[in-house]
Design an enzyme around this catalytic site. Structure first.
Site, short mmCIF file in Angstrom:
data_model
loop_
_atom_site.label_atom_id
_atom_site.label_comp_id
_atom_site.label_asym_id
_atom_site.label_seq_id
_atom_site.Cartn_x
_atom_site.Cartn_y
_atom_site.Cartn_z
N ARG A 52 0.74 -1.16 0.06
CA ARG A 52 -0.04 -0.04 0.10
C ARG A 52 0.81 1.14 0.04
NH1 ARG A 52 2.58 2.00 3.69
NH2 ARG A 52 0.91 3.71 3.80
N GLY A 53 0.26 2.34 -0.14
CA GLY A 53 0.94 3.53 -0.51
C GLY A 53 1.08 3.89 -1.54
N ARG A 90 -7.75 -0.18 -6.59
CA ARG A 90 -7.89 0.96 -5.66
C ARG A 90 -7.97 2.18 -6.41
NH1 ARG A 90 -4.19 1.20 -0.43
NH2 ARG A 90 -6.13 2.31 0.15
N ASP A 238 -1.93 11.04 -2.02
CA ASP A 238 -2.55 9.92 -2.80
C ASP A 238 -2.75 10.64 -4.25
OD1 ASP A 238 -2.96 8.65 0.16
OD2 ASP A 238 -2.51 7.08 -1.37
O1 MRU Z 1 -4.36 3.24 2.30
P1 MRU Z 1 -2.95 3.50 2.05
O2 MRU Z 1 -1.93 2.77 3.28
O3 MRU Z 1 -2.47 2.98 0.66
O4 MRU Z 1 -2.83 5.15 2.08
C1 MRU Z 1 -1.49 5.61 1.92
C2 MRU Z 1 -1.39 7.09 2.29
O5 MRU Z 1 -2.31 7.63 2.55
C3 MRU Z 1 -0.04 7.63 2.19
O6 MRU Z 1 -0.03 8.83 2.96
C4 MRU Z 1 0.14 8.23 0.55
O7 MRU Z 1 -0.11 7.14 -0.23
C5 MRU Z 1 1.41 8.65 0.34
S1 MRU Z 1 2.78 7.43 0.80
C6 MRU Z 1 4.17 8.00 0.25
#
Ligand code: MRU
Length: 349
Positions: A52-53, A90, A238
């Site tokens: 994720r991220g 996603r 994101d």
């Molecule tokens: O739901 P996630 O864990 O994928 O969300 C991640 C985030 O909101 C992070 O802050 C974002 O992706 C930046 S990662 C460098």
């Protein structure tokens, strides 16, 4: 998907056996690596948050396309299906779509070649996206580190670290670079309910790096922002709209408002691949709604009465007026963001 345990920690790697990722659903209890052996398994890993991220899921999607192509004998028919399957995992992080689009463009440019050559080019491109991401994060770190006040605490939300990228991190990259240049800082990490990326992932990776870190629950952020102890907030993103509105993990908006109320700078660190200049404002950013169970259960244990109604938006949008600066690999954008982001994107600044 096959699981193994190892001592080295890489977020995602291309290997002869498949795409290997650290299973982020099991951290910090267990360090387990999973091997995705086909593109469907990569899609499942993204959907189920094994990886994720925003930048990390972009790299995963690119590797998923390459893996799918390697196993296809009908590339023209299969590549669009592979891309579509990965794109449906996603909806919010634009890096996913950016990476798939880049792979599609490579495919279009090499389609006339022999299948073996096409597959080799797609694998090379996916590996390149991974390598570039690490270099980009290091550049974000270099650009952002001077903004971090020496002798203060940095507050961060969610995990925008090595685990959320191919390595080094965006927000945590800025923190790592600030520590690297000798600044005396420590970090407050919001636990980030409901998925606990702050408690499970940010706390884990900063602790491993020896960076002084204090874990707080999300509802403590206002208290500490008011205390004068926090020198700045740094978060990832994101998707960033053309006007500088920022979609990031749910709860980011509240932190940004509290930061402004208390005159604490609120910085967003993100690669230019997180910019979506096709969207005029954050209102157009699709927000993922995740399963109710993530709210009603903590690590499998129920914390709410059965049958209760639940809302679980995974992201929120922080309006640009709360954002002090957006730190990218090409430099720092400030308000008015419409202009500054476009200039950075087109390499003018
Ligand atoms: O739901 P996630 O864990 O994928 O969300 C991640 C985030 O909101 C992070 O802050 C974002 O992706 C930046 S990662 C460098």
């Amino acid at each position: 998907m096959i699981s193994t345990t190892e001592s080295t920690v890489e977020t995602i790697e291309w290997t002869r056996e498949g795409v290997v990722m650290i299973d982020q659903t099991r951290l910090p209890r267990e360090t387990v690596f999973v091997t995705c052996r086909n593109y469907g398994e990569v899609a499942d890993a993204i959907r189920n948050m094994v990886i994720r991220g925003a930048p990390a899921i972009g790299v995963a999607a690119a590797m998923g396309v390459a893996l799918g192509a390697l196993q296809s004998n009908h590339l023209d028919a299969d590549v669009p299906v592979i891309c579509e399957t990965l794109a449906r995992t996603r909806p919010t992080a634009v890096n996913l779509f950016w990476a798939i689009e880049r792979m599609k463009q490579v495919y279009a440019s090499v389609r006339h070649l022999a299948p073996e050559e096409i597959r080799a080019r797609l694998v090379a491109e996916a590996k390149k996206i991974r390598e570039e991401d690490i270099a980009i994060n290091e550049a974000i770190g270099r650009n952002g580190a001077p903004l971090v006040p020496d002798g203060k605490t940095v507050l961060t939300h969610c995990n925008a670290g090595a685990l959320a990228t191919a390595g080094f991190g965006t927000a945590l990259g800025v923190i790592r670079a600030a520590v690297g240049m000798g600044k005396n800082i420590d970090v407050f990490a919001d636990e980030t309910r409901p998925f606990l990326q702050g408690a499970r992932l940010t706390a884990w990776e900063l602790q491993r790096d020896g960076i002084s870190t204090t874990l707080i629950t999300d509802n403590m952020a206002g208290h500490f922002l008011k205390s004068g102890r926090i020198g700045c907030v740094v978060v990832g993103a994101d998707r960033i709209a053309a006007n500088g509105d920022v979609a990031n993990k749910i709860g980011t908006y509240g932190v940004a408002v509290l930061a402004k109320e208390n005159n604490v700078p609120f910085y967003v660190a993100a690669p230019l691949s997180t910019l979506d200049l096709t969207l005029a404002s954050g209102e157009e950013i699709p927000i993922e709604e995740r399963a109710a169970r993530e709210v009603t259960h903590v690590q499998g244990v129920p914390v709410a009465p059965e049958g209760i109604a639940v809302a679980n938006p995974a992201f929120d949008v922080t309006p640009n007026r709360y954002v002090s600066a957006i730190i990218t690999e090409r430099g720092i954008a400030r308000a008015p963001y419409g202009e500054s982001l476009r200039s950075l994107f087109h390499g003018i600044l």
